[in-house]
Design a protein around this motif. Sequence first.
Motif, PDB file in Angstrom:
ATOM      1  N   THR A  12     -62.062  25.117  41.711  1.00  0.00           N
ATOM      2  CA  THR A  12     -61.357  25.041  40.436  1.00  0.00           C
ATOM      3  C   THR A  12     -60.536  26.298  40.171  1.00  0.00           C
ATOM      4  OG1 THR A  12     -63.299  25.940  39.310  1.00  0.00           O
ATOM      5  CG2 THR A  12     -63.101  23.533  39.421  1.00  0.00           C
ATOM      6  N   GLN A  57     -52.139  24.765  42.473  1.00  0.00           N
ATOM      7  CA  GLN A  57     -50.949  24.485  41.678  1.00  0.00           C
ATOM      8  C   GLN A  57     -50.956  23.046  41.177  1.00  0.00           C
ATOM      9  OE1 GLN A  57     -47.917  25.657  44.464  1.00  0.00           O
ATOM     10  NE2 GLN A  57     -47.745  27.712  43.567  1.00  0.00           N
ATOM     11  N   ALA A  58     -51.431  22.127  41.989  1.00  0.00           N
ATOM     12  CA  ALA A  58     -51.529  20.728  41.563  1.00  0.00           C
ATOM     13  C   ALA A  58     -52.552  20.592  40.447  1.00  0.00           C
ATOM     14  CB  ALA A  58     -51.903  19.840  42.744  1.00  0.00           C
ATOM     15  N   ASN A  59     -53.675  21.302  40.567  1.00  0.00           N
ATOM     16  CA  ASN A  59     -54.691  21.265  39.514  1.00  0.00           C
ATOM     17  C   ASN A  59     -54.169  21.885  38.230  1.00  0.00           C
ATOM     18  OD1 ASN A  59     -56.485  20.047  41.241  1.00  0.00           O
ATOM     19  ND2 ASN A  59     -57.581  21.921  41.738  1.00  0.00           N
ATOM     20  N   ALA A  61     -51.126  21.951  37.209  1.00  0.00           N
ATOM     21  CA  ALA A  61     -50.108  21.081  36.613  1.00  0.00           C
ATOM     22  C   ALA A  61     -50.730  19.934  35.833  1.00  0.00           C
ATOM     23  CB  ALA A  61     -49.192  20.542  37.698  1.00  0.00           C
ATOM     24  N   THR A  62     -51.956  19.547  36.169  1.00  0.00           N
ATOM     25  CA  THR A  62     -52.590  18.431  35.479  1.00  0.00           C
ATOM     26  C   THR A  62     -53.366  18.861  34.245  1.00  0.00           C
ATOM     27  OG1 THR A  62     -54.556  18.596  36.883  1.00  0.00           O
ATOM     28  CG2 THR A  62     -52.825  17.098  37.611  1.00  0.00           C
ATOM     29  N   VAL A  63     -53.589  20.152  34.070  1.00  0.00           N
ATOM     30  CA  VAL A  63     -54.323  20.647  32.910  1.00  0.00           C
ATOM     31  C   VAL A  63     -53.351  20.817  31.757  1.00  0.00           C
ATOM     32  CG1 VAL A  63     -55.666  22.578  31.997  1.00  0.00           C
ATOM     33  CG2 VAL A  63     -55.999  21.823  34.346  1.00  0.00           C
ATOM     34  N   GLU A  64     -53.708  20.267  30.589  1.00  0.00           N
ATOM     35  CA  GLU A  64     -52.845  20.403  29.427  1.00  0.00           C
ATOM     36  C   GLU A  64     -52.925  21.829  28.899  1.00  0.00           C
ATOM     37  OE1 GLU A  64     -53.171  17.493  26.377  1.00  0.00           O
ATOM     38  OE2 GLU A  64     -53.622  15.899  27.799  1.00  0.00           O
TER      39      GLU A  64
END
Length: 98
Positions: A12, A57-59, A61-64
Motif C-alpha cells: 500500500t 501510482q495506479a493505487n 490515482a484510485t484514492v479520492e
Amino acid sequence: MNPFTTLGLAETATPGEVKKAYRKRLLQVHPDVIGEAGHQVTVDVIAAYNQALVVAQANAATVEPAPVVGFVPAHHPAHDAGIRKNSAFVASTFRAVA
C-alpha cells in the motif's frame, strides 16, 4: 519476486515512499559499495522500483483526495462578505490625500 518485498515496503506504499525506499536500497547494494556482487542485485532493485512505482501510482490515482478544510470557494457568499468587510476596512483606514 514481489517488487515491494525487494524494496522492503508494504503493497500500500505511496509513490513517494517507493522512491525513498528505492534510493535507500540502491545505496546499500550498489556495486561501488559492495563490489561486483552488487551488480545483479542493483539490476533487480531497479526492476523492482519500476514495477512498484507503476502499481503505487495506479493505487494513488484510485484514492479520492481528502477534502481541504478551511477553504471557501470564490463564489461562496462567505467569501463575498469577507471582501466587502475588508473593502470597508481599507476604505476607512486609508483615505485618499488630495
